[in-house]
Design an enzyme around this catalytic site. Structure first.
Site, mmCIF file in Angstrom:
data_model
loop_
_atom_site.group_PDB
_atom_site.id
_atom_site.type_symbol
_atom_site.label_atom_id
_atom_site.label_comp_id
_atom_site.label_asym_id
_atom_site.label_seq_id
_atom_site.Cartn_x
_atom_site.Cartn_y
_atom_site.Cartn_z
ATOM 1 N N HIS A 25 0.510 -1.201 -0.029
ATOM 2 C CA HIS A 25 0.129 -0.053 -0.015
ATOM 3 C C HIS A 25 0.862 1.261 0.070
ATOM 4 O O HIS A 25 0.308 2.312 -0.045
ATOM 5 C CB HIS A 25 -0.903 -0.002 1.194
ATOM 6 C CG HIS A 25 -0.252 0.281 2.448
ATOM 7 N ND1 HIS A 25 0.448 -0.684 3.246
ATOM 8 C CD2 HIS A 25 0.016 1.623 3.114
ATOM 9 C CE1 HIS A 25 1.228 0.056 4.195
ATOM 10 N NE2 HIS A 25 0.770 1.188 4.330
HETATM 11 C C1 UD1 Z 1 -1.806 5.635 6.243
HETATM 12 C C2 UD1 Z 1 -0.432 6.062 6.779
HETATM 13 C C3 UD1 Z 1 0.626 4.726 6.579
HETATM 14 C C4 UD1 Z 1 -0.108 3.603 7.146
HETATM 15 C C5 UD1 Z 1 -1.233 3.307 6.456
HETATM 16 C C6 UD1 Z 1 -1.844 1.994 6.846
HETATM 17 C C7 UD1 Z 1 0.065 8.405 6.829
HETATM 18 C C8 UD1 Z 1 1.188 9.391 6.390
HETATM 19 N N1 UD1 Z 1 0.252 6.845 6.268
HETATM 20 O O1 UD1 Z 1 -1.504 5.577 4.771
HETATM 21 O O2 UD1 Z 1 1.794 5.134 7.392
HETATM 22 O O3 UD1 Z 1 1.043 2.394 6.806
HETATM 23 O O4 UD1 Z 1 -2.222 4.475 6.606
HETATM 24 O O5 UD1 Z 1 -3.122 1.795 5.893
HETATM 25 O O6 UD1 Z 1 -0.550 8.638 7.926
HETATM 26 N N2 UD1 Z 1 -9.024 5.556 2.028
HETATM 27 C C9 UD1 Z 1 -10.218 4.720 2.004
HETATM 28 N N3 UD1 Z 1 -10.732 4.451 3.430
HETATM 29 C C10 UD1 Z 1 -10.193 4.688 4.291
HETATM 30 C C11 UD1 Z 1 -8.995 5.376 4.473
HETATM 31 C C12 UD1 Z 1 -8.476 5.722 3.381
HETATM 32 O O7 UD1 Z 1 -10.667 4.775 1.195
HETATM 33 O O8 UD1 Z 1 -10.785 4.565 5.530
HETATM 34 C C13 UD1 Z 1 -8.229 5.734 0.961
HETATM 35 C C14 UD1 Z 1 -8.464 7.309 0.649
HETATM 36 O O9 UD1 Z 1 -8.623 7.260 -0.789
HETATM 37 C C15 UD1 Z 1 -7.123 7.997 1.046
HETATM 38 C C16 UD1 Z 1 -6.259 6.734 0.760
HETATM 39 O O10 UD1 Z 1 -6.759 5.759 1.112
HETATM 40 O O11 UD1 Z 1 -6.930 9.316 0.191
HETATM 41 C C17 UD1 Z 1 -4.942 7.164 1.729
HETATM 42 O O12 UD1 Z 1 -5.358 6.851 2.970
HETATM 43 P P1 UD1 Z 1 -4.534 7.741 4.186
HETATM 44 O O13 UD1 Z 1 -4.947 7.582 5.295
HETATM 45 O O14 UD1 Z 1 -4.056 9.112 3.587
HETATM 46 O O15 UD1 Z 1 -3.072 7.101 3.791
HETATM 47 P P2 UD1 Z 1 -2.554 5.539 3.805
HETATM 48 O O16 UD1 Z 1 -2.319 5.218 2.389
HETATM 49 O O17 UD1 Z 1 -3.880 4.871 4.107
#
Ligand code: UD1
Length: 362
Positions: A208
């Site tokens: 991811h």
């Molecule tokens: C975040 C953490 C990362 C961790 C990961 C575990 C930061 C900088 N990164 O990354 O260290 O390893 O979580 O998952 O804090 N999204 C959904 N549903 C959700 C949450 C997110 O669809 O419940 C999608 C959204 O499109 C979002 C993208 O995932 O824009 C990224 O989510 P985000 O929390 O920004 O970063 P992660 O890649 O999940």
């Protein structure tokens, strides 16, 4: 003593579960869970609260997704409000996600003490958002709880005082051992994966990281390696929302032997990977959890902030090219024979953390 225990994203939930549970046995501690809402889909959040036996958070900040600046800012604004009205004595943050950074900054500026659990880890790669989160949080925290020797050395080199750094072991391993014990009484999985072979006859994979999935060529190289491995081993692949989005955008396809699954809850995931022949991952936590259980792990990254898993454990760093991943895949089975479990990864880290806090706030 009022303590705010902060969690926002999936890898945080495994870490707060044992800390919260252990808080219930510490006299005089009123530990309150703050969920920032960084992760919000049922399978990314509530499913973990259920599996990990974490009670509903007292405060939910509803920050949601956004750019790093937007997400961090939203968490900060909402967290400041509850800190001002509730006046906690200590804010305890875990890991390295945006919620960790946001809440530590807010607390520190309000002159509230900050404790960082899983402090001091360094990948020395500033293109990784988590590295910035780790460094900033560690620059301003008052108490540092470290999981491995490298964390301690990094913090001392950066000028933190010896008295503020506490090597306590790893709360994520506390959670892992607790969950494994509970799982002994559970027969079978509620999740049926078509074509799943017997124990030890499949691989488990997670992917991811933005550096791996947001760049088309990198993602294509990784997919090429995985398709190659899948010729001899079924790969179970729960797909993170970010990865799903990028697979669609780049039109990336996997072989039929790679079983694409929705994001899994903690128990479902553990149930599958604990019996895998090998784990392929770019996650931070799985590098450590596989080391704790002696399962071969190929880490699809150029570096790791968790070097103990390579030095003592079962982890082989593969880089992100097709050749690198295939080479690491060949190497990692032999590595398991000489691997051992890192010091203090014994299920008692949360107890040690509260012992330190109790003595500091006398
Ligand atoms: C975040 C953490 C990362 C961790 C990961 C575990 C930061 C900088 N990164 O990354 O260290 O390893 O979580 O998952 O804090 N999204 C959904 N549903 C959700 C949450 C997110 O669809 O419940 C999608 C959204 O499109 C979002 C993208 O995932 O824009 C990224 O989510 P985000 O929390 O920004 O970063 P992660 O890649 O999940």
């Amino acid at each position: 003593m009022k303590v705010f225990l902060v969690a926002g994203a999936r890898p945080n939930f495994m870490k707060i579960a044992p800390i919260y549970r252990a808080s219930l046995t510490v006299p005089g501690v009123d530990c309150r869970i703050v969920h920032t809402g960084q992760h919000y889909d049922h399978e990314m959040s509530q499913a973990f609260f259920d599996d990990l036996e974490i009670p509903q958070p007292q405060y939910f900040l509803d920050a949601g997704s956004g750019s790093h600046a937007v997400q961090t800012a939203k968490i900060m604004v909402a967290f400041e409000k509850i800190c001002e009205s509730e006046k906690p004595d200590l804010v305890l943050v875990v890991g390295d996600v945006n919620s960790t950074l946001a809440c530590s900054i807010v607390a520190k500026k309000l002159l509230i003490k900050v404790a960082h659990v899983e402090a001091g880890l360094r990948s020395f790669d500033l293109s990784m958002p988590e590295e910035i989160n780790r460094m900033v949080t560690d620059a301003i925290s008052d108490y540092f709880f470290v999981t491995e020797e490298s964390g301690k050395l990094n913090l001392l080199r950066e000028g933190r005082s010896v008295e503020s750094v506490h090597f306590v072991g790893h709360v994520m391993i506390d959670n892992l051992l607790y969950q494994l014990e509970n799982m002994k009484s559970v027969q079978g999985s509620t999740f049926n994966v078509q074509g799943l072979k017997a124990k030890g006859q499949y691989a488990f994979m997670t992917l991811h990281r933005p550096s791996n999935v947001d760049d088309k060529n990198t993602f294509l190289g990784i997919a090429g390696a995985l398709n190659e491995i899948a010729k001899e081993l079924i790969i179970l692949f729960p797909v993170h929302p970010r990865t799903k989005k990028m697979m669609e955008q780049f039109n990336i396809h996997f072989s039929d032997n790679i079983k694409l699954l929705p994001p899994l809850g903690f128990k479902e995931s553990l149930f599958l990977w604990k019996d895998a022949k090998i784990v392929l991952t770019d996650s931070g936590g799985l590098q450590e959890e596989t080391t704790a259980l002696g399962i071969p792990c190929v880490t699809i990254r150029e570096n790791t902030e968790r070097p103990i898993t390579v030095e003592l454990g079962t982890n082989v760093l593969a880089g992100t090219t097709k050749e690198g991943i295939l080479k690491a895949y060949e190497q990692c089975f032999a590595k398991v024979r000489t691997a051992s479990i890192p010091p203090l990864w014994d299920g008692k880290a949360a107890e040690r953390i509260w012992e330190v806090i109790k003595n500091s706030f006398k």
